[in-house]
Design an enzyme around this catalytic site. Structure first.
Site, short mmCIF file in Angstrom:
data_model
loop_
_atom_site.label_atom_id
_atom_site.label_comp_id
_atom_site.label_asym_id
_atom_site.label_seq_id
_atom_site.Cartn_x
_atom_site.Cartn_y
_atom_site.Cartn_z
N HIS A 181 30.26 42.41 39.47
CA HIS A 181 29.81 44.10 39.04
C HIS A 181 28.89 43.73 40.37
CE1 HIS A 181 32.14 47.03 39.00
NE2 HIS A 181 31.22 47.47 39.44
N TYR B 153 30.19 45.79 44.66
CA TYR B 153 28.57 46.66 45.21
C TYR B 153 28.85 45.32 46.57
CZ TYR B 153 29.94 49.44 41.72
OH TYR B 153 30.15 50.66 40.42
N HIS C 53 44.25 48.32 40.67
CA HIS C 53 43.14 48.68 40.72
C HIS C 53 42.17 47.92 42.42
CE1 HIS C 53 39.10 50.52 40.29
NE2 HIS C 53 38.50 49.67 40.10
N PHE C 54 42.16 46.73 41.79
CA PHE C 54 41.18 46.70 42.33
C PHE C 54 41.75 46.07 44.27
CE2 PHE C 54 42.16 42.23 40.48
CZ PHE C 54 42.48 41.14 41.47
N HIS C 55 43.43 46.03 44.26
CA HIS C 55 44.25 46.22 45.95
C HIS C 55 43.28 47.88 46.24
CE1 HIS C 55 45.30 42.14 44.49
NE2 HIS C 55 45.24 42.21 46.07
N ARG D 152 48.12 40.22 33.76
CA ARG D 152 47.66 40.20 35.43
C ARG D 152 47.87 38.38 35.81
NH1 ARG D 152 41.63 40.36 35.79
NH2 ARG D 152 41.71 40.19 38.06
N ARG D 153 48.03 37.52 36.83
CA ARG D 153 48.45 37.30 37.12
C ARG D 153 49.41 35.58 36.40
NH1 ARG D 153 41.82 36.28 36.87
NH2 ARG D 153 41.29 36.32 38.53
#
Lengths: 46, 158, 540
Positions: free
Chosen positions: C215, C219, C366-368, C429-430
């Site tokens: 995580h 950042y 989300h993470f895209h 996913r994946r």
């Protein structure tokens, strides 16, 4: 700062409106998923 | 340190949002016992089939009406592959893996857990809608990952 | 002026090359998931590609780009060259060797373990050693930047450091805190295990160490983007930074809150007590706060920009912004996407509610938005502005550069929204394909996977525009004097006094204490328990 337009020195009302709207939508969206999807899909317990 | 009045107001609002969300989660946890699956129990992944906890798999109905499901998640199948449980009773799932990490998700419900070799995953959920549910492995486990699924049939209670 | 330009250019070059390879893989994946029958399509190719895309984008592109930014921003803002330029090159070459090893292992099919490399999936040792070397290279880079800053501090006692340098230092501190865990995972578990020196590993311990790293890694990507939003965007948009002290507060909060949050990736894991998961939930929600503050400060800086350009109404300042400037457009669109991504993050982090989205297509949606747009599109925008200054040439194919961010925005909207929805519908996913033997439930996902594929095609075209413009600039751009790299002025003038937020090392101490509370106890608890290891598996 005399070289700046007078509007620059005021409180950022446009930002307050936009960001405030964002905060409201954020909370509505979060509770929509919490109340309409998460809670009805069943309580997972130990 | 000078902070603009509007930004100061926004910061209080942002702090309020954070506390509101945490409070809501706390209420759901305390009032309904809602928790992510966090059972702590270990097992030797190299002797899962011989271990008495997983030697017999399938559904057991307890005298009080609640159900227990014992399952193994392995490359690239769930054992057993089809299970039937009654509606409106607490169903406790117990799973483990003899090989790699798998996922276990009952699509359309909050039934979702990782299955990690060496550990027993356990959680309890009640299904109130009878019907056929798809169970998928949702953690990559090798080239057959996308074929790894099972069926859950929730039957109208007696 | 920018010092050590060749070093920054070399780093950014590797970053863009990795981005280029990964972008082809992304196209293949998004088409494959829509079950389109293409000649090269196979499960082996798909999962290999997911691994390659993840590692090259999330680890290689980001790390090299951030190393380039660190060099360019630090030397420009402090107006002095790197203290140890040779060590800077050593860092670069260590990271390059690591990248080559890892990429070899992936492309030769010896490491189809995804970028999370969860054991007992076992990759070739070169994969783990390569990733470790990439991290070691970045450590040396961090030390070089810190040494340069300390040299400046010695010559400028009592003077607040420039905000850009504060942001880069924050990035490095977060990275050091994070990588302690992944280095331990590599050195004590995965490397000896892949070499056969150790028969088994504890998969859960490995996961705990991975997400201790995983995580704050987020950042590490995001903070340099914030540096651009705070210190470059306001100036390029024609305005000033609305609040310098609050920007410092935001960075200080990231130092202390970035790391004690990793269990929110493991809500669904067995073997971790619910109380610890709750503790990490609280820290995760706390870290929403600095991002909410960022949303205000950066938007207000843009409002200042619009008003300096003559806007007088409530919202007309928005249209006065230079939306045709590739950097400004990239960052503005990144921020809009990040606003949505932040909302999704607050769903993911919500303890039991994580069950709704965990390991579904929602997560890749989300993470895209976050790393795939807020970070990647900001970096692309930054490249349009920075690369010409590094190589002393005008931006070539600037028309493509103007359109590229908008194309990315539309492509990502299609890709991300469709994945968020299929995720809520339960699509994992994946997965190479999501038919599940003709399951009726799975059939409901198929229309949206086509929308996602269309988004993937647009993103590929957008990425190609970026790559062409960069290649054109370096090879054929007109040689011309470029304006220096300059940062935004705060609205209230440059700070002259040190604030509590400038006491960086005190914040580091707080961070270490919080990490110790959040991790030392559960890790010690875990190690005290009788656990069973797993041998390796290579089902690929």
């Amino acid at each position: 700062m005399s070289d700046q337009p007078p509007e620059v020195g005021k409180h950022p009302r446009g930002t307050m409106a936009l960001v405030g709207l964002y905060g409201v939508l954020f909370v509505i969206g979060w509770f929509a998923i919490f109340l309409l999807i998460y809670l009805p899909r069943g309580a997972v317990t130990r | 340190m000078h902070v603009d009045l509007y930004e100061r107001i926004w910061m209080w609002g942002a702090g309020g949002i954070v506390i509101l969300f945490l409070g809501t989660i706390g209420v759901a946890t305390v009032s309904q016992g809602r928790l992510p699956p966090s059972h702590v129990e270990t097992i030797d992944p190299q002797s899962v089939f011989a271990d008495e906890r997983f030697a017999e798999r399938g559904v057991t109905i307890h005298p009080d009406g609640s159900a227990e499901v014992i399952m193994i998640a392995m490359m690239f199948n769930f054992l057993p592959n089809e299970i039937r449980v009654p509606a409106n009773v607490p169903v406790t799932f117990r799973l483990t893996s003899p090989d790699v990490v798998h996922g276990f998700q009952i699509v359309g419900t909050n039934g979702n857990t990782m299955v990690v070799p060496g550990y027993v995953s356990q959680f309890t959920i009640t299904f109130d809608t009878p019907g056929e549910y798809l169970i998928t492995c949702n953690e990559y486990c090798g080239l057959g990952h996308h074929n790894m699924s099972a069926t859950l049939i929730v039957e109208e209670g007696a | 002026m920018i010092h050590n330009r060749r070093l920054a250019t070399a780093n950014i070059g590797v970053a863009i090359a990795a981005f280029g390879i990964a972008t082809f893989m992304a196209l293949m994946q998004s088409l494959s998931r829509a079950s389109l029958d293409l000649p090269w399509r196979s499960a082996k190719m798909y999962y290999l590609s997911v691994t390659g895309h993840g590692v090259l984008m999330a680890l290689v592109f980001t790390t090299f780009f951030i190393m380039a930014l660190g060099v360019a921003f630090t030397t420009s803002a402090l107006n002095r060259p790197l203290k140890w330029p040779r060590a800077g090159w050593v860092a670069f070459w260590i990271a390059v060797v690591g990248t080559v090893m890892t990429t070899w292992a992936i492309l030769w099919g010896k490491a189809t373990v995804l970028y999370t490399f969860y054991p007992p999936l076992q990759a070739h040792w070169a994969f783990y050693v390569g990733v470790t070397l990439l991290v070691v290279g970045s450590w040396v880079w961090g030390a070089v930047v810190i040494a340069t800053y300390l040299g400046w501090k010695k010559d400028n006692p009592g003077k607040p450091m420039p905000l850009a340098v504060y942001g880069i230092l924050t990035t490095i501190i977060v990275w050091y805190l994070a990588t302690v865990a992944v280095a331990s995972e590599m050195l004590f578990l995965l490397i000896p295990w892949s070499l056969g020196l150790k028969e088994t590993v504890d998969p859960l311990l490995a996961r705990m160490l991975f997400w201790f790293f995983g995580h704050p890694l987020v950042y590490f990507w995001l903070l340099p983007a914030y540096v651009v939003w705070y210190t470059v965007l306001p100036r390029e948009a024609g305005g000033k930074l609305f609040s310098d002290p609050l920007a410092r507060m935001v960075f200080a909060l990231f130092i202390i809150l970035s790391t004690p949050v990793g269990f929110h990736h493991q809500f669904m894991d067995p073997g971790i007590a619910a109380g610890w998961k709750m503790a990490h939930t609280i820290a995760t929600f706390a870290i929403l706060f600095p991002s909410f503050v960022t949303a205000f400060t950066v938007t207000a800086s843009l409002e200042v920009a619009g008003r300096m350009r003559g806007a007088t109404g409530w919202f007309d300042w928005i249209w006065k912004l230079p939306w045709n400037n590739p950097l400004v457009a990239s960052v503005l669109l990144s921020m809009i996407m990040f606003a949505v991504g932040g909302f999704g993050g607050a769903i993911n982090a919500a303890f039991g509610m994580n069950a709704v989205v965990h390991n579904t297509a929602w997560i890749q949606g989300h993470f895209h938005l976050t790393v795939g747009t807020a970070v990647a599109l900001t970096f692309m925008g930054t490249a349009y502005w920075l690369v010409p200054k590094l190589v002393g040439r005008d931006l070539e194919l600037s028309l493509l550069a103007k359109w590229q961010p908008y194309l990315w925005f539309v492509g990502m909207l299609l890709f991300s929204i469709s994945n968020h929805i299929t995720g809520l519908m339960g699509m994992p996913r994946r997965v190479f394909e999501a038919g599940y033997g003709g399951s009726e439930i799975a059939a409901q996902w198929s229309g949206l996977t086509l929308v996602s594929a269309l988004g993937g095609i647009l993103l590929f075209v957008s990425a190609s525009f970026f790559l062409l413009s960069m290649l054109g600039t370096v090879l054929a751009g007109r040689k011309a004097e470029q304006p220096p790299l300059e940062f935004a002025e705060p609205l209230e003038g440059q700070p002259t006094k040190l604030l509590v937020f400038d006491r960086v090392w005190a914040w580091v101490v707080v961070a270490v204490i919080l990490v110790a509370i959040a991790y030392a106890y559960p890790l010690a608890d875990h190690l005290a328990m009788e656990t069973f290891g797993s041998p390796g598996f290579k089902p690929f």
